[in-house]
Scaffold this active site. Structure first.
Site, PDB file in Angstrom:
ATOM      1  N   CYS A   1      24.692  90.854  59.012  1.00  0.00           N
ATOM      2  CA  CYS A   1      24.189  90.695  57.648  1.00  0.00           C
ATOM      3  C   CYS A   1      25.293  91.012  56.644  1.00  0.00           C
ATOM      4  O   CYS A   1      26.414  91.366  57.017  1.00  0.00           O
ATOM      5  CB  CYS A   1      22.984  91.601  57.401  1.00  0.00           C
ATOM      6  SG  CYS A   1      23.385  93.363  57.487  1.00  0.00           S
ATOM      7  N   ASP A  51      47.783  62.467  34.141  1.00  0.00           N
ATOM      8  CA  ASP A  51      49.082  61.821  34.058  1.00  0.00           C
ATOM      9  C   ASP A  51      48.813  60.323  34.216  1.00  0.00           C
ATOM     10  O   ASP A  51      47.775  59.930  34.745  1.00  0.00           O
ATOM     11  CB  ASP A  51      49.980  62.335  35.188  1.00  0.00           C
ATOM     12  CG  ASP A  51      51.279  61.546  35.288  1.00  0.00           C
ATOM     13  OD1 ASP A  51      51.972  61.432  34.265  1.00  0.00           O
ATOM     14  OD2 ASP A  51      51.563  61.040  36.381  1.00  0.00           O
TER      15      ASP A  51
END
Length: 733
Positions: free
Chosen positions: A23, A422
């Site tokens: 857990c 770009d």
């Protein structure tokens, strides 16, 4: 400064495989144990992958880390190579579930029959006989893990289960002995709780194996054997023995074992599991191929360029594993909650038992209610909520050609509201093509293109190649030119057939005394406003005469416009950042519908513009593929690099697109948003189980068996919800 740089250079990354975690409390405790080792600067433990990523000084011994983990009650081993853990046989884990269920069924059946008026209750001693193996044989794993947790001074899910089921079992034994086989017994409660939790753990493990399917699929692409040409003969050798420079032979239908360049052979290559490209890609001599892709129909001879850890496939595996092993920022908050969760639940269970016992004096009911609290409050779902979604999301993205560097990149990406592009190589093809041709009246465009391409077919100039490519695309028969002469800074001239021709710049036209017509001049000016380069075709005999104007420009990628439209549909603002001229930039932005343009920008200025956008409060992604884009990629909240570009761009980016398709940008943001939505949903369900279940159990409205079923269901539902991400479909297919 020098000292800090030297210190950073001594830090190394260590991966460990952890066993025994059940857990979120377990993963937190392992992290704490690692941090106690002197020299450890960072430690991140992933419950879903059962891996620990540690950053430590070079002086730290791996055995020290393993010893610290073992002292905390868990098992550990160093991860030697970047490969997913082998899939454990599911049948081995299922046997305890089946055995426990077979023994628990006779205990539950009389209860169910009692609801319809049938009395089939077994004698108490027989109930004890069935429940005891479940409690202490099939449930032994919970006692072992609980003991280790207590010895380490901490709590976990196993401790809650061990205490809760032991209380129900112990109460039943007491009743059995105190009332000589009579009294109300609760053996079925402890037996069914253990059975359901074992079933939940098996389902959880099965789901975990599915979340790591992406890594296993990538690792399966690695062939073990390569055919190498040695002293003129073909030999099969282990892939580990192949070296860069070796000549590797690949037959039709085989996987290509190395990254390399084709020397002989034409074929189509299926790169779908590496790039996400659904269609086979044509390959010919001189083209690069990637190890792990499938050769379709040709016999190939390949020069090896990269092997082992340096191959594209190995880098992909490392990047996906890194993303899956990493811990998202939101998980750190969950970890802080988990650290106090088990002690808090123990206090609530104790208060429940005391409260009910003192309230009505029925201590049997008080114990059962406390057991229900302990059982329902498993923090497994909390620990799995984030990493399970991360693993499935990053694995699914990788199969579609989107590599996410780490958990932080994924978490940032879902918040992106601005994408800066770009231009060259990102939105455009990255090489000039013939965009337009205008000729004098009475001239044939096909005939003039054939002349121009014939004159240029021996040239390596990009514009010359664009002419030749266009002529071949139109299936024009080229002639062999004669007397070809390049004139520096002006163009080229030569004879095609019986006439002399020249391809000239505007400057050379003036020097030759030729003048284009008004129509050609007007057309050329229009092309130049679009940022295109214009060349002129002249006939030199008997006197210089302009025959045609040709415009060259970088072609837009076919998916560039749909990509921008899709980003707008996602509510993302688009910006073009380019070093090209304003005319070229504005033309591209206009064609694609980009919101804002910054042209003639130096690389440093690109990073400055990105920083300015961030100061405005925007979450910015920068997309690029070149060395000049690296500063802006690093400056952005998320850098997105095309793998078709420079390596430095990919290193600076948080997300790498395995093919140069702009649609993948929107896909990357989309899978990020969907993954983060799954994380939020999982955390909601994980918390809601406890927020609703714990009060119900404390007030006596939840039987321990129902609590056990709900606890098992919580982990399975979280994993099942995460696995729904595997259905995600990319638009760039």
């Amino acid at each position: 400064m020098e000292k800090s740089m030297e210190s950073a250079s001594n830090i190394r990354a260590i991966d460990l495989q952890i066993a025994g975690m059940t857990c979120a409390s377990c993963s937190s405790r392992v992290e704490k144990a690692l941090y106690k080792v002197v020299g450890v600067s960072a430690a991140s433990v992933n419950l879903a992958t059962e891996r620990a990523a540690v950053s430590a000084d070079a002086a730290v011994n791996v055995q020290q880390l393993i010893a610290a983990i073992e002292k905390a009650g868990y098992e550990a081993a160093a991860v030697v190579e970047s490969r997913a853990a082998p899939e454990a046989p599911a049948s081995n884990a299922l046997l305890p579930v089946i055995g426990s269920a077979l023994l628990a069924a006779p205990l539950v059946l009389p209860m169910m029959l009692a609801w319809v008026g049938v009395d089939a209750m077994m004698p108490g001693w027989l109930q004890w006989l069935l429940a005891t193996p479940i409690q202490f044989i099939f449930g032994a794993r919970f006692y072992r893990a609980a003991y280790k947790a207590v010895r380490a001074g901490a709590g976990n899910m196993d401790l809650l289960v061990a205490i809760g089921t032991s209380a129900a079992y112990g109460l039943s034994v007491y009743q059995l002995l105190a009332h000589a086989g009579g009294g109300h017994l609760y053996f079925e409660a402890s037996a069914v709780v253990i059975t359901l939790i074992l079933l939940g753990k098996w389902l959880e493990g099965r789901a975990k194996r599915q979340t790591t399917a992406a890594i296993r699929a990538l690792n399966a692409l690695r062939p073990d054997i390569a055919r190498v040409l040695i002293d003129g003969s073909e030999r099969e050798v282990p892939l580990a023995h192949v070296k860069p420079g070796d000549r590797v032979l690949v037959r039709p239908g085989e996987r290509i074992p190395v990254d390399g360049r084709i020397v002989e052979g034409d074929t189509h290559v299926d790169e779908s599991l590496i790039t996400g490209e659904s269609l086979p890609v044509a390959k010919m001599p001189g083209d690069r191929v990637t190890g792990g892709s499938v050769n379709a129909e040709g016999h190939l001879s390949i020069d090896t360029l990269a092997i082992g850890a340096e191959t594209t496939l190995a880098r992909i595996v490392r990047m996906v594993e890194s993303a899956q092993a990493g811990k998202a920022p939101i998980q750190r908050t969950v970890d802080r909650v988990s650290a106090v969760f088990v002690p808090l639940i123990l206090c609530i269970a104790l208060a429940t038992a005391l409260g009910w016992g003192l309230y009505n004096g029925v201590w049997e009911q008080a114990v059962l209610n406390a057991v229900a609290v302990l059982v329902i409050a498993c923090p497994c779902a909390l620990g799995l909520a984030t990493p399970a979604a991360m693993m499935v999301g990053t694995g699914t993205a990788a199969r579609r050609g989107i590599l996410i560097k780490d958990a932080e990149a994924l978490e940032y990406a879902h918040r992106i509201d601005t994408v800066a592009f770009d231009k060259t190589g990102t939105l455009t093809v990255g090489k000039p093509v013939l965009r337009g041709m205008a000729q004098q009246d009475g001239e044939s465009s096909a005939a003039l293109l054939r002349i121009a391409a014939s004159l240029q077919q021996a040239s390596e100039h990009p514009l010359a190649k664009a002419m030749v490519d266009q002529a071949r695309e139109r299936q024009l028969a080229l002639e062999q030119p004669t007397q070809v002469k390049a004139v520096a800074g002006r163009g080229v001239q030569g004879r095609v057939g019986d006439a002399a021709f020249a391809i000239a710049s505007a400057r050379w036209i003036g020097e030759l005394g030729a003048a284009p017509s008004a129509a050609l001049t007007q057309q050329a000016e229009q092309w130049q406003t679009q940022g295109w380069t214009v060349s002129w075709l002249l006939r030199l005999d008997p006197k210089p005469e302009v025959l045609a104007a040709m415009a060259f420009g970088d072609a837009l990628k076919a998916t560039a416009q749909p990509a921008v439209q899709r980003l707008h549909a996602l509510g993302v603002r688009t910006i073009l950042l380019t070093g090209d001229s304003s005319a070229a930039a504005n033309a591209v932005a206009s064609a694609l519908g980009i919101d804002a343009v910054h042209a003639e920008v130096l690389p440093e200025a690109k990073a400055g513009i990105v920083a300015a956008l961030k100061r405005e409060g925007r979450i910015v992604a920068m997309v690029g593929d070149g060395i000049n884009d690296a500063p802006a990629l690093a400056a952005a909240d998320i850098g997105i690099a095309m793998s078709t570009g420079a390596d430095i761009a990919m290193q600076a980016a948080g997300i790498t697109l395995m093919r140069g398709d702009p649609l993948l940008i929107a896909d990357a943001l989309d899978i990020s948003r969907r993954t983060y939505a799954k994380i939020r949903q999982n955390l909601f369900w994980a918390f809601i189980y406890n927020l609703i279940g714990i009060p119900l159990a404390a007030f006596g409205w939840l039987h321990p068996m129902i609590a056990g079923a709900a606890m098992a269901l919580s982990s399975v539902s979280v994993l099942g919800n995460a696995l729904l991400l595997r259905r995600w479909k990319a638009a760039a297919q």
